[in-house]
Design an enzyme around this catalytic site. Structure first.
Site, mmCIF file in Angstrom:
data_model
loop_
_atom_site.group_PDB
_atom_site.id
_atom_site.type_symbol
_atom_site.label_atom_id
_atom_site.label_comp_id
_atom_site.label_asym_id
_atom_site.label_seq_id
_atom_site.Cartn_x
_atom_site.Cartn_y
_atom_site.Cartn_z
ATOM 1 N N LEU A 91 0.909 -1.274 -0.017
ATOM 2 C CA LEU A 91 -0.035 0.074 -0.018
ATOM 3 C C LEU A 91 0.773 1.314 -0.163
ATOM 4 O O LEU A 91 1.907 1.155 0.523
ATOM 5 C CB LEU A 91 -0.998 -0.042 1.187
ATOM 6 C CG LEU A 91 -2.008 -0.940 1.549
ATOM 7 C CD1 LEU A 91 -3.003 -1.112 2.452
ATOM 8 C CD2 LEU A 91 -2.705 -1.292 0.051
ATOM 9 N N HIS A 92 0.414 2.135 -0.590
ATOM 10 C CA HIS A 92 1.067 3.741 -0.662
ATOM 11 C C HIS A 92 -0.247 4.978 -0.761
ATOM 12 O O HIS A 92 -1.263 4.260 -0.333
ATOM 13 C CB HIS A 92 1.730 3.725 -2.028
ATOM 14 C CG HIS A 92 0.961 3.448 -3.240
ATOM 15 N ND1 HIS A 92 -0.224 4.168 -3.787
ATOM 16 C CD2 HIS A 92 0.998 2.390 -4.308
ATOM 17 C CE1 HIS A 92 -0.575 3.642 -4.820
ATOM 18 N NE2 HIS A 92 0.134 2.513 -5.163
ATOM 19 N N HIS B 95 -3.461 4.135 -2.406
ATOM 20 C CA HIS B 95 -4.349 3.346 -1.890
ATOM 21 C C HIS B 95 -4.999 4.086 -0.867
ATOM 22 O O HIS B 95 -6.354 3.874 -0.439
ATOM 23 C CB HIS B 95 -3.934 2.021 -1.286
ATOM 24 C CG HIS B 95 -3.164 1.171 -2.416
ATOM 25 N ND1 HIS B 95 -1.742 1.035 -2.537
ATOM 26 C CD2 HIS B 95 -3.681 0.434 -3.208
ATOM 27 C CE1 HIS B 95 -1.466 0.174 -3.364
ATOM 28 N NE2 HIS B 95 -2.615 -0.068 -3.999
ATOM 29 N N GLN C 57 -5.195 -12.640 -12.834
ATOM 30 C CA GLN C 57 -5.314 -11.336 -13.638
ATOM 31 C C GLN C 57 -3.832 -10.987 -14.100
ATOM 32 O O GLN C 57 -3.386 -9.869 -14.627
ATOM 33 C CB GLN C 57 -5.607 -10.344 -12.862
ATOM 34 C CG GLN C 57 -4.771 -9.662 -11.696
ATOM 35 C CD GLN C 57 -5.482 -8.526 -10.950
ATOM 36 O OE1 GLN C 57 -6.455 -8.520 -10.251
ATOM 37 N NE2 GLN C 57 -5.021 -7.212 -10.857
ATOM 38 N N GLN D 44 -9.504 0.123 -16.256
ATOM 39 C CA GLN D 44 -10.028 -0.854 -15.179
ATOM 40 C C GLN D 44 -11.399 -0.478 -14.796
ATOM 41 O O GLN D 44 -12.187 -1.374 -14.372
ATOM 42 C CB GLN D 44 -8.953 -1.143 -14.001
ATOM 43 C CG GLN D 44 -9.382 -2.118 -13.000
ATOM 44 C CD GLN D 44 -8.493 -2.591 -11.835
ATOM 45 O OE1 GLN D 44 -7.783 -3.466 -12.094
ATOM 46 N NE2 GLN D 44 -8.218 -1.703 -10.809
ATOM 47 N N MET E 33 1.671 7.343 -8.054
ATOM 48 C CA MET E 33 1.903 6.035 -7.093
ATOM 49 C C MET E 33 1.696 4.997 -7.443
ATOM 50 O O MET E 33 0.432 4.853 -8.043
ATOM 51 C CB MET E 33 1.236 6.702 -5.616
ATOM 52 C CG MET E 33 1.274 7.897 -5.198
ATOM 53 S SD MET E 33 3.029 8.543 -4.682
ATOM 54 C CE MET E 33 3.215 7.536 -3.400
ATOM 55 N N SER F 52 2.551 0.542 -6.687
ATOM 56 C CA SER F 52 3.224 -0.475 -5.761
ATOM 57 C C SER F 52 4.436 -0.778 -6.862
ATOM 58 O O SER F 52 5.431 -1.192 -6.053
ATOM 59 C CB SER F 52 2.322 -1.696 -5.626
ATOM 60 O OG SER F 52 1.098 -1.404 -4.790
HETATM 61 P P1 AMP Z 1 -3.599 -2.237 -6.877
HETATM 62 O O1 AMP Z 1 -3.332 -2.619 -5.497
HETATM 63 O O2 AMP Z 1 -2.739 -1.846 -7.759
HETATM 64 O O3 AMP Z 1 -4.626 -3.232 -7.243
HETATM 65 O O4 AMP Z 1 -4.658 -0.956 -6.799
HETATM 66 C C1 AMP Z 1 -5.847 -1.031 -5.871
HETATM 67 C C2 AMP Z 1 -6.797 0.303 -6.002
HETATM 68 O O5 AMP Z 1 -5.878 1.399 -5.582
HETATM 69 C C3 AMP Z 1 -7.209 0.409 -7.558
HETATM 70 O O6 AMP Z 1 -8.376 0.685 -7.636
HETATM 71 C C4 AMP Z 1 -6.198 1.359 -8.272
HETATM 72 O O7 AMP Z 1 -6.530 2.099 -9.301
HETATM 73 C C5 AMP Z 1 -5.878 2.259 -6.895
HETATM 74 N N1 AMP Z 1 -4.708 3.081 -7.164
HETATM 75 C C6 AMP Z 1 -3.475 2.681 -7.357
HETATM 76 N N2 AMP Z 1 -2.559 3.696 -7.461
HETATM 77 C C7 AMP Z 1 -3.063 4.511 -7.245
HETATM 78 C C8 AMP Z 1 -2.883 6.134 -7.355
HETATM 79 N N3 AMP Z 1 -1.585 6.375 -7.625
HETATM 80 N N4 AMP Z 1 -4.035 6.821 -6.971
HETATM 81 C C9 AMP Z 1 -5.483 6.645 -6.685
HETATM 82 N N5 AMP Z 1 -5.703 5.114 -6.932
HETATM 83 C C10 AMP Z 1 -4.753 4.294 -6.983
#
Ligand code: AMP
Length: 279
Positions: free
Chosen positions: A30-31, A34, A58, A151, A182, A184
């Site tokens: 997480l960042h 998230h 996926q 997505q 941002m 991961s």
């Molecule tokens: P992930 O863990 O990469 O599957 O992302 C989980 C959720 O966080 C998804 O809905 C992503 O679009 C969202 N997300 C990832 N990076 C960002 C970001 N920089 N800003 C806003 N939402 C994000």
């Protein structure tokens, strides 16, 4: 924060709760992007559930799955600090107890454009996990990041297909001070490489600055050249597309809503980003 690992336990918790739920699905590591989804959920919903599940179905590239960053202890700490109410942390066997959960979804053309073209099967996997989680949790609101623009479009389609009573809330892309979205995957880049990675955002901004009605394809080519010059080893795509269908637009009428999207590799790490060109 309550930590729940099994579907049965989560269903029991939700039954007892009995009020609307805001849901934030993630793959962990997480960042602050998230966490902005968690904040949005907390502003809207009386109960916020976050899931962390690195969904094998996926990933079209097994090496990408193997290398996906995992930092569960840090994640738990961040979620506790953010005020998240429930963390759902299932195993693969909980999400896919048998192959009947690996369903096929009719996503039409969207499935084969952009990310879909370069990551075959990716959106089927995304829909498998999101629909499974939605059927378990039945949230009133689902929070997703605009960072993964396609997505969001696919999940909007999924909600219609499944006739689910869940509202999709799209949260703006969180960037660092320099503008890098941002992600991961940024963890796999050192400081110098993260600076190089900014070229992806700058290339998209340049498209927005130079956009004029008429032929616009040269702007994509210019962005690709910028990325290669900045040290990206390969560009999957830079696309100027219709903001709702994501079909490529080569001649702009000066009115229709456009988005610019890019995916490219830097030091073996695949990065994506997008910006609206018209608002
Ligand atoms: P992930 O863990 O990469 O599957 O992302 C989980 C959720 O966080 C998804 O809905 C992503 O679009 C969202 N997300 C990832 N990076 C960002 C970001 N920089 N800003 C806003 N939402 C994000």
């Amino acid at each position: 924060m309550v930590l729940i690992r099994t579907v049965n336990e989560l269903k029991k918790y939700i039954n007892n709760w009995g009020s609307p739920i805001g849901f934030v699905p993630t793959m962990g590591a997480l960042h602050s992007g998230h966490l902005s989804l968690i904040e949005a959920a907390k502003r809207t919903a009386p109960l916020t559930i976050c899931s962390i599940f690195v969904n094998p179905t996926q990933f079209n590239d097994p090496a990408d799955y193997q290398q996906y960053p995992i930092s569960i202890e840090e994640d738990i700490l961040l979620l506790e600090q953010s005020g998240c109410d429930v963390l759902f942390l299932p195993s693969v066997a909980e999400i896919y107890p048998d192959d009947s959960f690996k369903r096929h979804f009719n996503l039409g053309r969207m499935e084969h454009l952009l990310e879909g073209a370069h990551r075959p099967g990716h959106f089927q996997g995304v829909c498998q996990v999101v629909s499974r989680l939605l059927h378990i949790i039945s949230p009133k609101w689902l929070f997703m990041g605009r960072k993964d623009y396609q997505q969001c479009m696919v999940i909007a389609q999924l909600l219609q297909l499944e006739q689910m009573n869940t509202e999709l809330v799209i949260v703006p892309t969180m960037r660092n001070e320099a503008g890098l979205a941002m992600s991961s995957r940024n963890r796999r880049l050192n400081e110098a490489a993260q600076h190089q990675a900014l070229a992806i955002y700058h290339s998209l901004i340049q498209i927005r600055e130079q956009l004029q009605p008429g032929p616009i394809q040269h702007l994509e080519q210019q962005a690709i050249n910028n990325l290669l010059e900045a040290g990206f080893s390969h560009v999957d795509y830079v696309s100027i597309a219709n903001a709702s269908t994501l079909e490529p637009v080569t001649i702009w009428d000066g009115k229709s809503e456009l988005v610019a999207l890019a995916a490219a590799f830097l030091h073996g790490v695949r990065l994506i980003d997008n910006i609206s060109l018209t608002n």
